[in-house]
Design a protein around this motif. Structure first.
Motif, PDB file in Angstrom:
ATOM      1  N   ILE A 113       0.725  -1.204  -0.068  1.00  0.00           N
ATOM      2  CA  ILE A 113      -0.023   0.107  -0.099  1.00  0.00           C
ATOM      3  C   ILE A 113       0.802   1.206  -0.052  1.00  0.00           C
ATOM      4  O   ILE A 113       0.582   2.097  -0.548  1.00  0.00           O
ATOM      5  CB  ILE A 113      -0.948   0.113   1.344  1.00  0.00           C
ATOM      6  N   GLU A 114       1.935   1.090   0.905  1.00  0.00           N
ATOM      7  CA  GLU A 114       2.666   2.391   1.074  1.00  0.00           C
ATOM      8  C   GLU A 114       4.079   1.911   1.278  1.00  0.00           C
ATOM      9  O   GLU A 114       4.297   1.146   1.939  1.00  0.00           O
ATOM     10  CB  GLU A 114       2.140   3.339   2.130  1.00  0.00           C
ATOM     11  N   ALA A 115       5.011   2.697   0.684  1.00  0.00           N
ATOM     12  CA  ALA A 115       6.556   2.336   0.995  1.00  0.00           C
ATOM     13  C   ALA A 115       7.367   3.702   1.189  1.00  0.00           C
ATOM     14  O   ALA A 115       7.159   4.427   0.332  1.00  0.00           O
ATOM     15  CB  ALA A 115       7.381   1.395  -0.110  1.00  0.00           C
ATOM     16  N   VAL A 116       7.936   4.082   2.431  1.00  0.00           N
ATOM     17  CA  VAL A 116       8.401   5.046   2.670  1.00  0.00           C
ATOM     18  C   VAL A 116       9.875   4.984   3.464  1.00  0.00           C
ATOM     19  O   VAL A 116       9.955   3.880   3.896  1.00  0.00           O
ATOM     20  CB  VAL A 116       7.768   6.127   3.646  1.00  0.00           C
ATOM     21  N   ILE A 117      10.599   6.136   3.175  1.00  0.00           N
ATOM     22  CA  ILE A 117      12.069   5.956   4.014  1.00  0.00           C
ATOM     23  C   ILE A 117      11.789   6.369   5.275  1.00  0.00           C
ATOM     24  O   ILE A 117      10.840   7.621   5.433  1.00  0.00           O
ATOM     25  CB  ILE A 117      13.006   6.791   3.026  1.00  0.00           C
ATOM     26  N   ALA A 118      12.327   5.869   6.424  1.00  0.00           N
ATOM     27  CA  ALA A 118      11.858   6.265   7.882  1.00  0.00           C
ATOM     28  C   ALA A 118      12.706   7.659   8.186  1.00  0.00           C
ATOM     29  O   ALA A 118      13.563   8.077   7.316  1.00  0.00           O
ATOM     30  CB  ALA A 118      12.619   5.139   8.585  1.00  0.00           C
ATOM     31  N   PRO A 119      12.149   8.437   9.031  1.00  0.00           N
ATOM     32  CA  PRO A 119      12.945   9.741   9.329  1.00  0.00           C
ATOM     33  C   PRO A 119      14.286   9.615   9.716  1.00  0.00           C
ATOM     34  O   PRO A 119      15.114  10.581   9.125  1.00  0.00           O
ATOM     35  CB  PRO A 119      12.279  10.128  10.471  1.00  0.00           C
ATOM     36  N   ASP A 120      14.905   8.629  10.017  1.00  0.00           N
ATOM     37  CA  ASP A 120      16.425   8.564  10.358  1.00  0.00           C
ATOM     38  C   ASP A 120      17.007   8.350   8.958  1.00  0.00           C
ATOM     39  O   ASP A 120      18.393   8.624   8.802  1.00  0.00           O
ATOM     40  CB  ASP A 120      16.569   7.480  11.365  1.00  0.00           C
ATOM     41  N   GLY A 121      16.437   7.826   7.923  1.00  0.00           N
ATOM     42  CA  GLY A 121      17.014   7.675   6.620  1.00  0.00           C
ATOM     43  C   GLY A 121      17.895   6.422   6.316  1.00  0.00           C
ATOM     44  O   GLY A 121      18.429   6.508   5.288  1.00  0.00           O
ATOM     45  N   ASP A 122      17.694   5.459   7.214  1.00  0.00           N
ATOM     46  CA  ASP A 122      18.677   4.455   6.878  1.00  0.00           C
ATOM     47  C   ASP A 122      17.762   2.964   6.819  1.00  0.00           C
ATOM     48  O   ASP A 122      18.143   1.994   6.496  1.00  0.00           O
ATOM     49  CB  ASP A 122      19.682   4.091   7.961  1.00  0.00           C
ATOM     50  N   HIS A 123      16.534   3.120   6.834  1.00  0.00           N
ATOM     51  CA  HIS A 123      15.481   1.893   6.435  1.00  0.00           C
ATOM     52  C   HIS A 123      14.254   2.338   5.975  1.00  0.00           C
ATOM     53  O   HIS A 123      13.850   3.513   5.948  1.00  0.00           O
ATOM     54  CB  HIS A 123      15.290   1.124   7.792  1.00  0.00           C
ATOM     55  N   PHE A 124      13.365   1.195   5.611  1.00  0.00           N
ATOM     56  CA  PHE A 124      12.371   1.446   4.684  1.00  0.00           C
ATOM     57  C   PHE A 124      11.090   1.031   5.679  1.00  0.00           C
ATOM     58  O   PHE A 124      11.326   0.162   6.570  1.00  0.00           O
ATOM     59  CB  PHE A 124      12.143   0.515   3.533  1.00  0.00           C
ATOM     60  N   VAL A 125      10.032   1.731   5.602  1.00  0.00           N
ATOM     61  CA  VAL A 125       8.892   1.070   6.337  1.00  0.00           C
ATOM     62  C   VAL A 125       7.736   0.925   5.258  1.00  0.00           C
ATOM     63  O   VAL A 125       7.538   1.782   4.432  1.00  0.00           O
ATOM     64  CB  VAL A 125       8.233   2.224   7.437  1.00  0.00           C
ATOM     65  N   VAL A 126       7.394  -0.477   5.012  1.00  0.00           N
ATOM     66  CA  VAL A 126       6.583  -0.835   4.018  1.00  0.00           C
ATOM     67  C   VAL A 126       5.043  -1.421   4.521  1.00  0.00           C
ATOM     68  O   VAL A 126       5.205  -2.235   5.576  1.00  0.00           O
ATOM     69  CB  VAL A 126       7.321  -1.886   3.218  1.00  0.00           C
ATOM     70  N   THR A 127       4.327  -0.959   4.143  1.00  0.00           N
ATOM     71  CA  THR A 127       2.763  -1.212   4.645  1.00  0.00           C
ATOM     72  C   THR A 127       2.223  -2.249   3.645  1.00  0.00           C
ATOM     73  O   THR A 127       2.012  -1.902   2.427  1.00  0.00           O
ATOM     74  CB  THR A 127       1.871  -0.106   4.667  1.00  0.00           C
ATOM     75  N   ILE A 128       1.907  -3.215   4.192  1.00  0.00           N
ATOM     76  CA  ILE A 128       1.417  -4.504   3.384  1.00  0.00           C
ATOM     77  C   ILE A 128      -0.215  -4.711   3.713  1.00  0.00           C
ATOM     78  O   ILE A 128      -0.562  -4.903   4.834  1.00  0.00           O
ATOM     79  CB  ILE A 128       2.175  -5.827   3.537  1.00  0.00           C
ATOM     80  N   GLU A 129      -0.988  -5.323   2.716  1.00  0.00           N
ATOM     81  CA  GLU A 129      -2.353  -5.630   3.148  1.00  0.00           C
ATOM     82  C   GLU A 129      -2.489  -6.851   2.387  1.00  0.00           C
ATOM     83  O   GLU A 129      -1.926  -7.317   1.260  1.00  0.00           O
ATOM     84  CB  GLU A 129      -3.412  -4.629   2.404  1.00  0.00           C
ATOM     85  N   ARG A 130      -3.203  -7.893   3.032  1.00  0.00           N
ATOM     86  CA  ARG A 130      -3.743  -9.212   2.344  1.00  0.00           C
ATOM     87  C   ARG A 130      -5.137  -9.643   3.099  1.00  0.00           C
ATOM     88  O   ARG A 130      -5.422  -8.887   4.049  1.00  0.00           O
ATOM     89  CB  ARG A 130      -2.672 -10.305   2.934  1.00  0.00           C
TER      90      ARG A 130
END
Length: 193
Positions: A113-130
């Motif tokens: 649904i959504e993929a963003v870079i975390a505020p600290d800039g070193d990892h991704f936060v990916v939202t998944i639906e199923r």
């Protein structure tokens, strides 16, 4: 007089459905500058019944295409994500005690649904639906009415002739007409004399 019969058969005796939305944290080897794309593939799962629940264990791969090194290079980061789901069952009748089979239908494949870079800039936060649907098939009893067959039901239908008989009839009629023509010719030639 009506009579009743009990038939033991297999049918869907319980169902359950669950939609899940979760966030996954992915840590690529390079600090990302931007996300260029994200997709989810290779979804596999298996299920077993546990009391009034179906437990589903599965996994899928999240692939994130991203730019790094101040937007000068790109890479694809992939990570396999396991999950465990409990789907509550709703029985139409009482819970049976016999052997049952569990079937899972995927109403919505795992999807980003959504993929963003975390505020600290070193990892991704990916939202998944199923979304999954569980169906339990087991033995159940149905009751039907029996009517005595003292008569046979009337059927309305038209008789059809086969193609072989119709062709023989055509052959017979054509041979008859040709013999009639030859006899007419003979009689007409006899009159002329």
């Amino acid at each position: 007089m009506r009579q009743l019969r009990h038939i033991v058969t297999k049918a869907v005796i319980a169902k359950g459905k669950k939609r899940t939305e979760c966030s996954e944290t992915l840590r690529p080897p390079n600090s990302p500058s931007s996300i260029l794309g994200c997709w989810v593939i290779n979804h596999t799962y298996q299920a077993k019944k546990n009391g009034k629940f179906v437990e589903v264990t599965g996994k899928y791969d999240i692939n994130v295409w991203y730019a790094y090194n101040n937007h000068t290079k790109t890479a694809v980061f992939s990570e396999s994500i396991p999950y465990r789901e409990r789907i509550k069952l709703h029985y139409r009748d009482e819970e049976p005690t016999g052997k049952e089979e569990v079937y899972i239908r995927v109403l919505q494949q795992p999807n980003c649904i959504e993929a963003v870079i975390a505020p600290d800039g070193d990892h991704f936060v990916v939202t998944i639906e199923r979304e999954l649907l569980a169906e339990v098939v087991g033995e159940t009893t149905i009751c039907i009415n029996i009517h005595p067959m003292d008569f046979e039901e009337e059927w309305d239908f038209e008789e059809e002739s086969s193609s072989s008989s119709s062709s023989s009839e055509q052959h017979r009629s054509s041979s008859t007409s040709s013999s009639d023509v030859s006899s007419n010719l003979e009689s007409s030639s006899f009159r002329k004399k």
